[in-house]
Enzyme design. Sequence first.
Site, mmCIF file in Angstrom:
data_model
loop_
_atom_site.group_PDB
_atom_site.id
_atom_site.type_symbol
_atom_site.label_atom_id
_atom_site.label_comp_id
_atom_site.label_asym_id
_atom_site.label_seq_id
_atom_site.Cartn_x
_atom_site.Cartn_y
_atom_site.Cartn_z
ATOM 1 N N PRO A 160 -1.098 12.092 1.699
ATOM 2 C CA PRO A 160 -0.771 10.992 2.610
ATOM 3 C C PRO A 160 -0.720 9.643 1.896
ATOM 4 C CG PRO A 160 -2.446 12.426 3.548
ATOM 5 C CD PRO A 160 -2.287 12.854 2.130
ATOM 6 N N TYR A 161 -1.698 9.393 1.040
ATOM 7 C CA TYR A 161 -1.752 8.127 0.301
ATOM 8 C C TYR A 161 -0.552 8.003 -0.631
ATOM 9 C CZ TYR A 161 -3.687 4.532 -2.819
ATOM 10 O OH TYR A 161 -3.895 3.384 -3.570
ATOM 11 N N ALA A 162 -0.246 9.069 -1.380
ATOM 12 C CA ALA A 162 0.878 9.037 -2.302
ATOM 13 C C ALA A 162 2.193 8.806 -1.565
ATOM 14 C CB ALA A 162 0.932 10.328 -3.106
ATOM 15 N N SER A 164 2.637 7.140 1.180
ATOM 16 C CA SER A 164 2.727 5.729 1.578
ATOM 17 C C SER A 164 3.059 4.847 0.377
ATOM 18 C CB SER A 164 1.433 5.274 2.244
ATOM 19 O OG SER A 164 0.367 5.135 1.322
#
Length: 253
Positions: A160-162, A164
């Site tokens: 999820p972080y990557a 974004s």
Amino acid sequence: MTNTSTHRVAVVTGGSRGIGREVALRLAADGFAVVVGYAGRTDAAQDTVAAAEAAAEAAGAGGSAIPAQADVADKRAVAGMFDAAEAEFGGVDVVVHAAGRMPLSTVADLDLAVLDELYRTNIRGTFVVAQQAARRLRRGGSLITFSTSILGLALPRYGPYAASKGAVEGLTLILARELRGRDVTVNAVAPGPTATDLFLHGKDEQTIARLAAQPPLERLGTPADIAGVVAFLASPAGHWVNGQNIRVNGGIV
């Protein structure tokens, strides 16, 4: 009001802690007037302001700082933060967008409500801040966003972080080209594993040691490592660097 003939002005989001705080201190020591943007921790922001002014005094740079509260995804609040910079210091020369979220989860197990919150801060927030920067930065100015070296490492649970931060990279590189003729640079900085509360939270000592051993320099990065690169990009010496994503990770990828 600070004398704008001798001081450049920086807005730093996420400035109350971690890398953002270290960037605020470094820029103040370099002589900038700094607007310390923060979401909710007024005490931490005020502490950063005091530390930034102390750093400026110690360096003999004459820099100063003020706090400005803003949810980076709220366009009115972000506009107000830029208004505060212009009212107090006369304009904006550098914008460092360090605010962000980093929830960890496998793709299969992710709560989509968490995904929505993540995207609101990391994608919408970056867009809102970049939009104000594009409209207000003075000639010779710089916008510096934050991506992540995780995009190259492809570590499990960072999906999820990557995702974004991939959006942040795309937006950053396109905006650099859209600002042709403005004499404004736009770059992304992509830290690797860095010893901040955000990164260390929830990790055991074994995991931290394994990540620290990965770079050829065999240690975690520090907020000061990242702030040094940001300061270079914000300076006249770094002004020929434009439309780039710079991985600052000790050679890990």
